[in-house]
Every structure is written in structure tokens, then in C-alpha cells.
Design a protein around this motif. Structure first.
Motif, PDB file in Angstrom:
ATOM      1  N   VAL A  40      30.349  21.509  34.091  1.00 52.17           N
ATOM      2  CA  VAL A  40      31.612  21.962  34.679  1.00 52.17           C
ATOM      3  C   VAL A  40      31.358  22.802  35.926  1.00 52.17           C
ATOM      4  O   VAL A  40      32.012  22.618  36.955  1.00 52.17           O
ATOM      5  CB  VAL A  40      32.429  22.755  33.644  1.00 52.17           C
ATOM      6  N   TYR A  41      30.398  23.724  35.867  1.00 53.58           N
ATOM      7  CA  TYR A  41      30.139  24.573  37.030  1.00 53.58           C
ATOM      8  C   TYR A  41      29.508  23.782  38.182  1.00 53.58           C
ATOM      9  O   TYR A  41      29.767  24.077  39.351  1.00 53.58           O
ATOM     10  CB  TYR A  41      29.273  25.772  36.645  1.00 53.58           C
TER      11      TYR A  41
ATOM     12  N   PRO B 180      22.790  32.637  33.966  1.00 53.49           N
ATOM     13  CA  PRO B 180      23.637  31.489  34.305  1.00 53.49           C
ATOM     14  C   PRO B 180      23.376  30.358  33.312  1.00 53.49           C
ATOM     15  O   PRO B 180      22.224  30.104  32.930  1.00 53.49           O
ATOM     16  CB  PRO B 180      23.172  31.114  35.718  1.00 53.49           C
ATOM     17  N   VAL B 181      24.423  29.664  32.905  1.00 51.56           N
ATOM     18  CA  VAL B 181      24.286  28.681  31.834  1.00 51.56           C
ATOM     19  C   VAL B 181      23.322  27.557  32.211  1.00 51.56           C
ATOM     20  O   VAL B 181      22.576  27.042  31.364  1.00 51.56           O
ATOM     21  CB  VAL B 181      25.671  28.122  31.441  1.00 51.56           C
ATOM     22  N   GLU B 182      23.289  27.184  33.477  1.00 51.34           N
ATOM     23  CA  GLU B 182      22.428  26.077  33.886  1.00 51.34           C
ATOM     24  C   GLU B 182      20.950  26.432  33.782  1.00 51.34           C
ATOM     25  O   GLU B 182      20.103  25.549  33.696  1.00 51.34           O
ATOM     26  CB  GLU B 182      22.772  25.645  35.317  1.00 51.34           C
ATOM     27  N   SER B 183      20.623  27.724  33.747  1.00 55.68           N
ATOM     28  CA  SER B 183      19.225  28.138  33.670  1.00 55.68           C
ATOM     29  C   SER B 183      18.638  27.957  32.274  1.00 55.68           C
ATOM     30  O   SER B 183      17.426  27.851  32.114  1.00 55.68           O
ATOM     31  CB  SER B 183      19.082  29.603  34.100  1.00 55.68           C
ATOM     32  N   TYR B 184      19.496  27.932  31.241  1.00 56.37           N
ATOM     33  CA  TYR B 184      18.985  27.777  29.874  1.00 56.37           C
ATOM     34  C   TYR B 184      19.571  26.576  29.139  1.00 56.37           C
ATOM     35  O   TYR B 184      19.038  26.171  28.101  1.00 56.37           O
ATOM     36  CB  TYR B 184      19.233  29.049  29.048  1.00 56.37           C
ATOM     37  N   ALA B 185      20.645  25.973  29.653  1.00 61.30           N
ATOM     38  CA  ALA B 185      21.247  24.802  29.014  1.00 61.30           C
ATOM     39  C   ALA B 185      21.757  23.848  30.081  1.00 61.30           C
ATOM     40  O   ALA B 185      22.965  23.623  30.219  1.00 61.30           O
ATOM     41  CB  ALA B 185      22.375  25.227  28.080  1.00 61.30           C
ATOM     42  N   PRO B 186      20.858  23.269  30.886  1.00 61.10           N
ATOM     43  CA  PRO B 186      21.285  22.445  32.031  1.00 61.10           C
ATOM     44  C   PRO B 186      22.042  21.180  31.643  1.00 61.10           C
ATOM     45  O   PRO B 186      22.793  20.641  32.463  1.00 61.10           O
ATOM     46  CB  PRO B 186      19.968  22.098  32.723  1.00 61.10           C
ATOM     47  N   ALA B 187      21.872  20.720  30.391  1.00 63.58           N
ATOM     48  CA  ALA B 187      22.569  19.508  29.963  1.00 63.58           C
ATOM     49  C   ALA B 187      23.881  19.807  29.239  1.00 63.58           C
ATOM     50  O   ALA B 187      24.550  18.884  28.760  1.00 63.58           O
ATOM     51  CB  ALA B 187      21.660  18.683  29.049  1.00 63.58           C
ATOM     52  N   SER B 188      24.260  21.066  29.166  1.00 69.61           N
ATOM     53  CA  SER B 188      25.461  21.451  28.433  1.00 69.61           C
ATOM     54  C   SER B 188      26.733  21.094  29.194  1.00 69.61           C
ATOM     55  O   SER B 188      26.712  20.876  30.421  1.00 69.61           O
ATOM     56  CB  SER B 188      25.448  22.952  28.152  1.00 69.61           C
ATOM     57  N   VAL B 189      27.828  21.077  28.466  1.00 65.02           N
ATOM     58  CA  VAL B 189      29.137  20.852  29.076  1.00 65.02           C
ATOM     59  C   VAL B 189      29.439  21.934  30.109  1.00 65.02           C
ATOM     60  O   VAL B 189      29.931  21.656  31.211  1.00 65.02           O
ATOM     61  CB  VAL B 189      30.227  20.819  27.987  1.00 65.02           C
TER      62      VAL B 189
ATOM     63  N   LEU C  32      28.227  29.995  40.035  1.00 64.94           N
ATOM     64  CA  LEU C  32      28.267  29.398  41.376  1.00 64.94           C
ATOM     65  C   LEU C  32      27.110  29.913  42.222  1.00 64.94           C
ATOM     66  O   LEU C  32      26.530  29.156  43.008  1.00 64.94           O
ATOM     67  CB  LEU C  32      29.599  29.699  42.052  1.00 64.94           C
ATOM     68  N   ALA C  33      26.764  31.180  42.074  1.00 66.56           N
ATOM     69  CA  ALA C  33      25.631  31.722  42.820  1.00 66.56           C
ATOM     70  C   ALA C  33      24.336  31.028  42.414  1.00 66.56           C
ATOM     71  O   ALA C  33      23.491  30.694  43.259  1.00 66.56           O
ATOM     72  CB  ALA C  33      25.523  33.229  42.583  1.00 66.56           C
ATOM     73  N   TYR C  34      24.175  30.791  41.120  1.00 70.43           N
ATOM     74  CA  TYR C  34      22.973  30.091  40.647  1.00 70.43           C
ATOM     75  C   TYR C  34      22.936  28.668  41.199  1.00 70.43           C
ATOM     76  O   TYR C  34      21.893  28.197  41.662  1.00 70.43           O
ATOM     77  CB  TYR C  34      22.954  30.064  39.124  1.00 70.43           C
ATOM     78  N   ARG C  35      24.070  27.977  41.167  1.00 71.20           N
ATOM     79  CA  ARG C  35      24.122  26.607  41.680  1.00 71.20           C
ATOM     80  C   ARG C  35      23.792  26.572  43.164  1.00 71.20           C
ATOM     81  O   ARG C  35      23.073  25.698  43.637  1.00 71.20           O
ATOM     82  CB  ARG C  35      25.512  26.048  41.397  1.00 71.20           C
TER      83      ARG C  35
ATOM     84  N   ASP D 233      30.381  27.888  24.630  1.00 74.14           N
ATOM     85  CA  ASP D 233      29.355  27.769  25.672  1.00 74.14           C
ATOM     86  C   ASP D 233      29.586  28.767  26.802  1.00 74.14           C
ATOM     87  O   ASP D 233      28.641  29.326  27.358  1.00 74.14           O
ATOM     88  CB  ASP D 233      29.341  26.353  26.258  1.00 74.14           C
ATOM     89  N   PHE D 234      30.838  28.989  27.123  1.00 76.99           N
ATOM     90  CA  PHE D 234      31.177  29.872  28.233  1.00 76.99           C
ATOM     91  C   PHE D 234      31.093  31.344  27.801  1.00 76.99           C
ATOM     92  O   PHE D 234      30.660  32.197  28.583  1.00 76.99           O
ATOM     93  CB  PHE D 234      32.570  29.532  28.757  1.00 76.99           C
ATOM     94  N   GLU D 235      31.484  31.620  26.574  1.00 78.75           N
ATOM     95  CA  GLU D 235      31.384  32.992  26.072  1.00 78.75           C
ATOM     96  C   GLU D 235      29.928  33.414  25.904  1.00 78.75           C
ATOM     97  O   GLU D 235      29.579  34.582  26.047  1.00 78.75           O
ATOM     98  CB  GLU D 235      32.116  33.108  24.731  1.00 78.75           C
ATOM     99  N   ARG D 236      29.062  32.441  25.624  1.00 77.62           N
ATOM    100  CA  ARG D 236      27.654  32.742  25.362  1.00 77.62           C
ATOM    101  C   ARG D 236      26.906  33.183  26.620  1.00 77.62           C
ATOM    102  O   ARG D 236      25.811  33.744  26.535  1.00 77.62           O
ATOM    103  CB  ARG D 236      26.985  31.517  24.740  1.00 77.62           C
ATOM    104  N   ILE D 237      27.467  32.949  27.782  1.00 69.99           N
ATOM    105  CA  ILE D 237      26.802  33.330  29.034  1.00 69.99           C
ATOM    106  C   ILE D 237      26.524  34.830  29.065  1.00 69.99           C
ATOM    107  O   ILE D 237      25.433  35.269  29.444  1.00 69.99           O
ATOM    108  CB  ILE D 237      27.663  32.894  30.246  1.00 69.99           C
TER     109      ILE D 237
END
Length: 269
Positions: A234-235, A221-230, A22-25, A211-215
Motif C-alpha cells: 500500500v505504501y 518502516p514496514v517495508e524494512s521488515y515485511a516487504p511482501a506485506s499488504v 514514504l520517507a523510507y520508500r 499490519d499498520f498498527e504494528r509499525i
């Protein structure tokens, strides 16, 4: 400055991954954002690739020997700063008890941050303590990750009772389901029962998945390396829904609706 606290009385429910993403978003949306890791376990600090150390520790911070702004460090992500955790935070309650007006001390320390940040995200330690009471005094919203467990009913009841007893009518309590596996009948039954009992629960659901465990493994933040991911979708959806519940105070974000994002995520797992 909008203050959003990620909190649950229980641990291991996804607070840190929620706070980091959420902070990244928030930063991506153009808000100067600070993520404050209040948990002495320092998981958010670890994910953001910084060291868990604060000069003067909790004692110096609470006594006002250090301004919060002086303890901030930048991150690898534009517009997103971090106030790291420190192991001494485990004794923050002790130092708060020694101060005048101990339940509002952190709120007083946060005020100067208004000059630098539009959004403050708090990654809170589990438990019900004087630190969490300080957080509730200061926050605009309490975002509460819930595992689909019967014990979540008891936790929500306790939390709502505590908020009502302290007369914080402006504090928005925003629970959402985390680590969801709808293949499990118990998860589906618990979600249905809790939604009927607590209609304020957000529509967005964060599923259980790699995907969530890999963070934590990727330390980003997941969006920084996989912006098209599920997970990123979600975030984004969760951020959008929180914005809506806060009356549009956060910058609007285009993307999937909460229902669409949750459906995509659940299909993926």
C-alpha cells in the motif's frame, strides 16, 4: 529537493506512519532523504529509534543559532536521515512570531538542505498554526491522510479555503483515505461522497489493520521488515501515486497500481 509535508488539521489519522513509510520508500528509490519530525509528540522520532532532542531547541533553531544540517542524525536505514523532534517545538509558533517574515522562516532554514538531500519529508503536528503556514509556503505537496468521517468534509473545506486565501497555486493538496474499514457502511458512504465532492483525492486507500498498527511496535518502516506485506504494498502504491501527481518528479517505482494495492489491502482485512 522535493518537499512533501504530511499534514492534517486533526490528529490520530495516520500522519506519522505515512511520513515514516514514504520517507523510507524515497530512500529505497535512491533519493538521499531527510525526515523532519515537526511534531513535539515525537512519534516519528520514536519509530526511527532516536531521542527527541535538538540542541538549542526551537528557539535556537528559529533564531538561526543552529543550522538544520548540524541537527541531523543518521538512521538504521541507508539513505534516510532524521531531524528529530524536540518538546520545545510546542512553542515554535511563539518564536516564529518574533522573527521578521515569520511565515517563511522555515523555508529559509530549509534551503541549505538542497545541497545534501533530494527529498524532504515533513511529519507535521496537527492544527492550523504559523508552523503549518510555514510548511505550506515551503512544500511542493501537502499529503493529507483522511479518516472516512463526516468531519473530514469540514476539514478539507477549511484546508482548501486556507490555501486559496493565501494564493499558493503551486501547492498540490493530495488527500487520501486512511484507517479504512469498508465493512462499515458509514466508511463506504463517506468515501463515495467525498470522492464525488473532491475528485483530487488519491485512489490509494490505507486500510485499518494490525499490519499498520504494528509499525509503532516494531519501530521501523514496514517495508524494512515485511516487504511482501499488504502494508508495504500500500505504501509503495501511495508513493507511486504521489509521484504521478507531482509530474514524475520522484523516481519511478515498479509495482502494483494504486487500485490493485488498495484492493489487496481491503481483501486482507
Amino acid at each position: 529537493m522535493e518537499i512533501i509535508a504530511i499534514y492534517n488539521i486533526k490528529g490520530g489519522v495516520g500522519k506519522t506512519t505515512t511520513a515514516v513509510n514514504l520517507a523510507y520508500r524515497s530512500a529505497v528509490e535512491g533519493w538521499p532523504t531527510l525526515l523532519w519530525d515537526l511534531d513535539p509528540q515525537a512519534a516519528a522520532t520514536y519509530i526511527m529509534r532516536r531521542e527527541p532532542h535538538v540542541d538549542g531547541g526551537a528557539k535556537g533553531l528559529i533564531r538561526g543559532k543552529s543550522e538544520l544540517a548540524e541537527l541531523v542524525t543518521s538512521t538504521e536505514h541507508e539513505g534516510l536521515d532524521l531531524l528529530p523532534a524536540d518538546f520545545s517545538y510546542r512553542r515554535m509558533d511563539v518564536h516564529l512570531h518574533q522573527r521578521k517574515n515569520p511565515a517563511t522562516r522555515l523555508m529559509k532554514l530549509m534551503r541549505p538542505l538542497n545541497e545534501r538531500y533530494a527529498s524532504l519529508i515533513l511529519d507535521c503536528a496537527p492544527g492550523m498554526s504559523l508552523v503549518s503556514e510555514n510548511v505550506m509556503h515551503a512544500a511542493d505537496a501537502l499529503v493529507v491522510p483522511l479518516m472516512p468521517s463526516p468531519l473530514s468534509v469540514r476539514m478539507l473545506e477549511q484546508l482548501h479555503e486556507f490555501v486559496e486565501r493565501n494564493d499558493w497555486p503551486d501547492l498540490k493538496v493530495l488527500p487520501f483515505f486512511s484507517m479504512v474499514d469498508r465493512r462499515k457502511s458509514l466508511h463506504k458512504e463517506t468515501i463515495d461522497a467525498l470522492r464525488n465532492r473532491f475528485p483530487a483525492i488519491l485512489e490509494t486507500e490505507v486500510p485499518y489493520g494490525s499490519d499498520f498498527e504494528r509499525i509503532a511496535l516494531r519501530r521501523a518502516p514496514v517495508e524494512s521488515y515485511a516487504p511482501a506485506s499488504v502494508a508495504a504494498s500500500v505504501y509503495r502504491s501511495l508513493w507511486q501515486e504521489i509521484d504521478s501527481r507531482l509530474g514524475g518528479a520522484l523516481r519511478p517505482q515498479r509495482g502494483a497500481s494504486p487500485e490493485e494495492a488498495s484492493e489487496q489491502a481491503l481483501r486482507a482485512v
